[in-house]
Design a protein around this motif. Sequence first.
Motif, short mmCIF file in Angstrom:
data_model
loop_
_atom_site.label_atom_id
_atom_site.label_comp_id
_atom_site.label_asym_id
_atom_site.label_seq_id
_atom_site.Cartn_x
_atom_site.Cartn_y
_atom_site.Cartn_z
N LYS A 2 0.61 -1.21 0.15
CA LYS A 2 -0.66 0.14 -0.08
C LYS A 2 1.15 1.29 0.21
O LYS A 2 0.81 2.34 -0.13
CB LYS A 2 -0.92 0.38 1.36
CG LYS A 2 -2.05 -0.84 0.94
CD LYS A 2 -2.63 -1.31 2.22
CE LYS A 2 -3.96 -1.79 2.80
NZ LYS A 2 -4.68 -2.20 3.48
N TRP B 176 -0.20 3.75 -1.55
CA TRP B 176 -1.28 5.16 -2.02
C TRP B 176 -1.01 6.61 -1.12
O TRP B 176 -2.41 7.66 -1.33
CB TRP B 176 -2.31 4.18 -1.56
CG TRP B 176 -2.30 3.35 -3.23
CD1 TRP B 176 -2.03 1.66 -2.60
CD2 TRP B 176 -3.03 3.62 -4.08
NE1 TRP B 176 -2.36 1.88 -4.33
CE2 TRP B 176 -2.98 2.23 -5.01
CE3 TRP B 176 -3.51 4.77 -4.62
CZ2 TRP B 176 -3.15 2.40 -6.24
CZ3 TRP B 176 -4.31 4.66 -5.85
CH2 TRP B 176 -4.00 3.53 -7.03
N LYS B 177 -0.94 6.17 0.20
CA LYS B 177 -0.60 7.39 1.40
C LYS B 177 -0.09 8.50 0.68
O LYS B 177 -0.95 9.86 0.52
CB LYS B 177 -0.26 6.88 2.93
CG LYS B 177 -1.26 6.36 3.74
CD LYS B 177 -1.34 6.25 4.57
CE LYS B 177 -1.86 5.05 5.49
NZ LYS B 177 -2.15 5.03 6.80
N THR C 32 -1.95 11.92 -0.14
CA THR C 32 -1.35 13.75 0.82
C THR C 32 -1.29 14.50 -0.31
O THR C 32 -1.39 15.36 -0.29
CB THR C 32 0.07 13.21 1.36
OG1 THR C 32 -0.74 12.03 2.30
CG2 THR C 32 0.86 14.50 2.31
N GLY D 255 3.93 12.19 5.44
CA GLY D 255 3.87 11.23 4.15
C GLY D 255 5.01 10.30 4.81
O GLY D 255 4.67 8.83 5.08
N SER E 286 3.79 8.55 8.11
CA SER E 286 3.05 7.06 7.76
C SER E 286 3.54 5.99 7.37
O SER E 286 3.14 4.78 7.14
CB SER E 286 2.10 7.82 6.93
OG SER E 286 1.30 6.86 6.06
N ASN F 261 4.16 2.76 8.61
CA ASN F 261 3.83 1.18 8.04
C ASN F 261 4.46 -0.02 7.55
O ASN F 261 4.72 -1.26 7.32
CB ASN F 261 3.12 1.12 7.17
CG ASN F 261 1.34 1.87 6.76
OD1 ASN F 261 0.55 1.68 7.86
ND2 ASN F 261 1.60 2.75 5.96
#
Length: 174
Positions: free
Chosen positions: A4, A7-8, A12, A62, A65, A69
């Motif tokens: 993933k 995607w974040k 953003t 970002g 994050s 993750n």
Amino acid sequence: MNKKYPWKPIVTGVIVGLFSVGSFTIAEGLNKHFAWGIQTAVIRWATGLLTLVILGIGIYTGMCSVKKNNAGKLTYGQAFFTGLIIVLTAGLIITLASFVYRNAINPGYVADMVAESKKAMAADGKSPADIAAATPALEQQWSAGRQMVQALIGLTLCGMATALVMGIFIKSKK
């Protein structure tokens, strides 16, 4: 690395891009509605500066994050790549929204900016001949294509510089 991952940062970038366009549109609309008399160039400058601050915050969040993750691990390359995704996404959103703004929302934008620039030149004491001679350059400077390219390049370079520096501090310590 987490599948993933992109995607974040893309989300953003979309948020930063929409903020940039929205803040300019709202500020310009309020300026016209309330007749504050603030030059559009000043509004563009102020919202552009605010966009760079928001972009920096977006790059930071970002990177954090992605680091979270990835179980607290983030290489410098991953940090920079995250920033790059955010910057490019925001730049594309701003460029597309700018195109829509200039063609659908405010099709007279270029003419307004040229007229405003001429008024500023007259206020600075330029002669009508000097203003007339400068008009083609003003029209080129404020053209939609040039403004979009300048925004994309400026945002990309500032964002990449921010990502390069920020990546040093966000990456995992060895």
